[in-house]
Write an enzyme that holds these catalytic residues in place. Structure first.
Site, PDB file in Angstrom:
ATOM      1  N   GLU A 104       6.861  15.064  -6.563  1.00 55.48           N
ATOM      2  CA  GLU A 104       7.452  15.822  -7.273  1.00 55.48           C
ATOM      3  C   GLU A 104       9.214  16.006  -7.631  1.00 55.48           C
ATOM      4  O   GLU A 104       9.335  15.577  -6.969  1.00 55.48           O
ATOM      5  CB  GLU A 104       6.937  17.780  -7.326  1.00 55.48           C
TER       6      GLU A 104
ATOM      7  N   GLU B 292      18.577  20.881  -7.931  1.00 56.73           N
ATOM      8  CA  GLU B 292      17.647  21.335  -7.076  1.00 56.73           C
ATOM      9  C   GLU B 292      17.270  19.778  -6.001  1.00 56.73           C
ATOM     10  O   GLU B 292      17.162  19.458  -4.690  1.00 56.73           O
ATOM     11  CB  GLU B 292      16.191  21.271  -7.277  1.00 56.73           C
TER      12      GLU B 292
ATOM     13  N   ASP C 282       5.749  18.957 -12.758  1.00 53.76           N
ATOM     14  CA  ASP C 282       5.952  20.608 -13.738  1.00 53.76           C
ATOM     15  C   ASP C 282       7.058  20.953 -14.726  1.00 53.76           C
ATOM     16  O   ASP C 282       7.978  20.379 -15.540  1.00 53.76           O
ATOM     17  CB  ASP C 282       7.397  20.378 -11.861  1.00 53.76           C
TER      18      ASP C 282
ATOM     19  N   HIS D 185      10.310  22.042 -14.585  1.00 51.94           N
ATOM     20  CA  HIS D 185      11.581  21.420 -14.232  1.00 51.94           C
ATOM     21  C   HIS D 185      11.734  19.984 -15.384  1.00 51.94           C
ATOM     22  O   HIS D 185      12.442  19.742 -16.369  1.00 51.94           O
ATOM     23  CB  HIS D 185      11.018  20.355 -13.043  1.00 51.94           C
TER      24      HIS D 185
ATOM     25  N   HIS E  34       2.137  21.371 -12.321  1.00 50.71           N
ATOM     26  CA  HIS E  34       2.596  22.902 -12.292  1.00 50.71           C
ATOM     27  C   HIS E  34       2.941  23.814 -13.617  1.00 50.71           C
ATOM     28  O   HIS E  34       3.441  22.994 -14.730  1.00 50.71           O
ATOM     29  CB  HIS E  34       3.758  23.070 -11.304  1.00 50.71           C
TER      30      HIS E  34
ATOM     31  N   ARG F 181      10.426  29.624 -16.205  1.00 49.65           N
ATOM     32  CA  ARG F 181       9.669  29.141 -14.605  1.00 49.65           C
ATOM     33  C   ARG F 181       8.666  31.079 -14.963  1.00 49.65           C
ATOM     34  O   ARG F 181       8.458  31.073 -13.616  1.00 49.65           O
ATOM     35  CB  ARG F 181      10.191  29.992 -13.928  1.00 49.65           C
TER      36      ARG F 181
ATOM     37  N   GLU G  81       2.950  27.975 -10.996  1.00 48.05           N
ATOM     38  CA  GLU G  81       3.821  28.131  -9.880  1.00 48.05           C
ATOM     39  C   GLU G  81       4.799  28.787 -10.959  1.00 48.05           C
ATOM     40  O   GLU G  81       6.025  28.144 -11.078  1.00 48.05           O
ATOM     41  CB  GLU G  81       4.258  26.368  -9.609  1.00 48.05           C
TER      42      GLU G  81
HETATM   43  C1  LER Z   1       7.974  23.031  -5.958  1.00 48.61           C
HETATM   44  O1  LER Z   1       6.611  23.069  -6.546  1.00 48.61           O
HETATM   45  C2  LER Z   1       9.199  23.469  -7.017  1.00 48.61           C
HETATM   46  O2  LER Z   1       8.969  23.556  -8.295  1.00 48.61           O
HETATM   47  C3  LER Z   1      10.812  23.011  -6.575  1.00 48.61           C
HETATM   48  O3  LER Z   1      11.378  24.334  -7.418  1.00 48.61           O
HETATM   49  C4  LER Z   1      10.876  24.721  -5.573  1.00 48.61           C
HETATM   50  O4  LER Z   1      12.012  25.407  -5.134  1.00 48.61           O
HETATM   51 MN    MN Z   2       7.025  23.244  -8.642  1.00 45.06          MN
END
Ligand code: LER
Ligand code: MN
Length: 272
Positions: A154, A160, A187, A190, A213, A219, A248
Site C-alpha cells: 500500500e 505516513e 487507498d 491516501h 480502501h 477519512r 477503511e
Molecule cells: C492502512 O491501510 C492505511 O491506510 C494507513 O493509513 C494506516 O496507517
Molecule cells: Mn489503507
C-alpha cells in the site's frame, strides 16, 4: 464483480483509527451481513490471534468472505517494519507478516503491508531502504504465492511514509524489482492527498491494483467528504477491477451509521 467490505479492528488495546467496526467479532459480522456487505477486512494482533476454524464457521454462518487481513499491528504493537536498520527487527517483521499471510490464505484473503513498510530514516540511505523493502516483498510475495494469494503493498500519503506515495511510484517499484506476486492497494484517502488525478491513475496503473480502501477525502465514510467518487468508480469498472472496495474509514459519527453510509455509497457507485 466489484465486492463490498467493511473493516473490523479486533485489537482490544486500540480504540482509535480508521476502522468501522470494533472489538466484537460476532456482533460485527452480523451487522455486516445484515447490511449486505460481501466481506470483512480484519485487523488483529497477529496471525494466530483468532482460531481459524471458529472464524470460518462464523463467516459461513453469515455468508461473508474474508476480504483481507491487515498487518499494521506489527508496527503499532511491536514497532516492527521491513526497513528497520536492525536486521533482527526486520526478521521479526518478516515472520509477523508471513504468519498473517498464512492465516489470511486459509480464507483466500491477501495480507496488506501498509505501515509495516516503514520509512527512510534521517540517518538512512534511500536506495538501501528501497532494497530492503524489495527484499522483504520478494520473500513474502513468494510465500503468499505458494499459498495461492497475492501480497498487497500500500502506497501511503507522505505523512505516513516517505517510501512510495502514489500508484505510479509503487507500480514502478514493483516492476523494477520483478515483484510480480505483489499487488497495490489503492487507498482513496491516501490517493486524495497524493495523486494528481485519481481516476487517471487508476486507469494507468489499474493492472497492479489488488485491493481498494474506500474512504472519503477526510477519512470519513464515503459521502461525508469532498471526494468526487463517480469518476473513480467509473475508472475501476473500466479497468475490470474485480476485488474488494473495503471501507477503511473513521467510525463517524458512530460505527453503525458509518457502515450504513458506506454500503449506501457502495450501492450508489457500484450497483447502479
Ligand atoms: C492502512 O491501510 C492505511 O491506510 C494507513 O493509513 C494506516 O496507517
Ligand atoms: Mn489503507
Amino acid at each position: 464483480m466489484i465486492r463490498s467490505a467493511v473493516t473490523l479492528n479486533l485489537i482490544e488495546s486500540m480504540s482509535q483509527g480508521p476502522w468501522i467496526f470494533w472489538h466484537n467479532l460476532e456482533e460485527s459480522l452480523k451487522k455486516a451481513a445484515d447490511l449486505g456487505f460481501d466481506g470483512v477486512e480484519l485487523f488483529t494482533r497477529s496471525g494466530t490471534d483468532l482460531d481459524a476454524n471458529h472464524l470460518q464457521d462464523r463467516l459461513d454462518q453469515h455468508g461473508l468472505q474474508l476480504a483481507a487481513v491487515g498487518t499494521g499491528a506489527g508496527k503499532v504493537l511491536h514497532g516492527l517494519t521491513l526497513t528497520d536498520a536492525n536486521p533482527e527487527i526486520r526478521q521479526k517483521a518478516m515472520a509477523f507478516i508471513a504468519e498473517m499471510i498464512t492465516f489470511g490464505a486459509r480464507f483466500g484473503a491477501p495480507a496488506i503491508i501498509g505501515s509495516m513498510q516503514g520509512n527512510v530514516l534521517p540517518s538512512g540511505n534511500r536506495e538501501d531502504t528501497f532494497a530492503l523493502l524489495a527484499e522483504g516483498l520478494k520473500t513474502l510475495g513468494n510465500h503468499a504465492a505458494s499459498k495461492g494469494v497475492p501480497l498487497i503493498y500500500e502506497p501511503l500519503n507522505r505523512y505516513e511514509t516517505n517510501l512510495f506515495n502514489t500508484l505510479e511510484s509503487g507500480s514502478g517499484f514493483l516492476e523494477k524489482n520483478g515483484l510480480s506476486q505483489v499487488k497495490l492497494l489503492a487507498d482513496l484517502f491516501h490517493m486524495n492527498i497524493e495523486e494528481d488525478n485519481l481516476s487517471e491513475s487508476i486507469r494507468k496503473f489499474g493492472k497492479d491494483i489488488g485491493h481498494v480502501h474506500f474512504a472519503d477525502s477526510n477519512r470519513k465514510p464515503m459521502g461525508f467528504g469532498h471526494t468526487e467518487m463517480a469518476p473513480i468508480a467509473e475508472a475501476l469498472k473500466e479497468i475490470g477491477y474485480a476485488g474488494y472496495v473495503s471501507a477503511e474509514a473513521f467510525p463517524f459519527p458512530n460505527p453503525d451509521a458509518a457502515a450504513e453510509q458506506t454500503i449506501k455509497a457502495f450501492r450508489e457507485y457500484f450497483r447502479n
